[in-house]
Design an enzyme around this catalytic site. Sequence first.
Site: not given
Length: 335
Positions: A146, A154
């Site tokens: 992202h 992440c």
Amino acid sequence: MLHSIRLLAIGVLAIWLSGCVSSVLSVDTKATQPIPAALLAEMSQKSMSPSSPILIRIFKQESELEIWKQDRSGRYALLKTYPMCRWSGKLGPKTREGDRQAPEGFYHVTANMLNPTSQFHLSFDLGYPNRLESALGYTGDALMVHGACTSSGCYALTDDGVSEIYAVAREALKGRQQAFQVQAFPFRMTPQNMAKHRTDPNFSFWTDLKRGYDSFEVARRQPKISYCGQRYIIDTDFAGGEPTNPLAACPPAVSQPNPAIASRTQSDMQKIDNLASSGAALTAHFYVDGGMHPVFRDILRKSGEDALARRTSSLSAVPVSRPSAGLADPHTPGN
């Protein structure tokens, strides 16, 4: 005359109302933005089309994400490398919810895993845990690539970076590709890097990942991933079809990886042993909580976390995650 005036008034009212609706119900178009012209030109120069298949490679230690795209020859060529602003955890696979580990392994991303409404600009889900990880009892979900510069398991790029990647992935999935493969590695799987980490508990796991790395490096085609014997099996066909239980022993093989790939792996493993036994391997990288590409670490060091947050995200409310660790890592033991 009165009838004409009434019709004109209705028309004006309709135009005014449509303007109101479009302003109040304006649609965020970030997920539908076209591939930038410069990137399209790069594709054309490399004999690629926007709809041709892609493959993504991620390297933790280098904090880089690569997009590879199939050209007219049917082989994959490197399209672009993106610096990652943040990943969390240490080198090694993710095994449980809350361990802050960014995943390592082989994943497949379909169109329904693209997230146009991500709280971090745009994102796509890696699909962790995959079949092998689920069978091993690993836990966690929503592990993403992202935007912004924050991570809790992440891989975070900039908003601009993830916008380009999202657009390229979207167009490939609109074409003939049903899912694109993501290969997430602890580092570039060179003999030197492997030798540095020869005593790491994850070395055996990384050796399996290296076989997939070598397959792609030699053939420039997406490796076939199977799961059996509690490990990844690369480019192998089995009697009776694909194994259904990743924990069970592998069935008899009816084909093996091509000799050039096997030779590359064997040669590199010999180099690893030689480097380790000679003491020529350099000090390994270690992490307290993830890494950051040097270009972003330099901004953080010189200008501070607020400046880095503004450079990497359009959302001012998204702070840089654990900036002190970003500055400290990687480190050597005792420092």
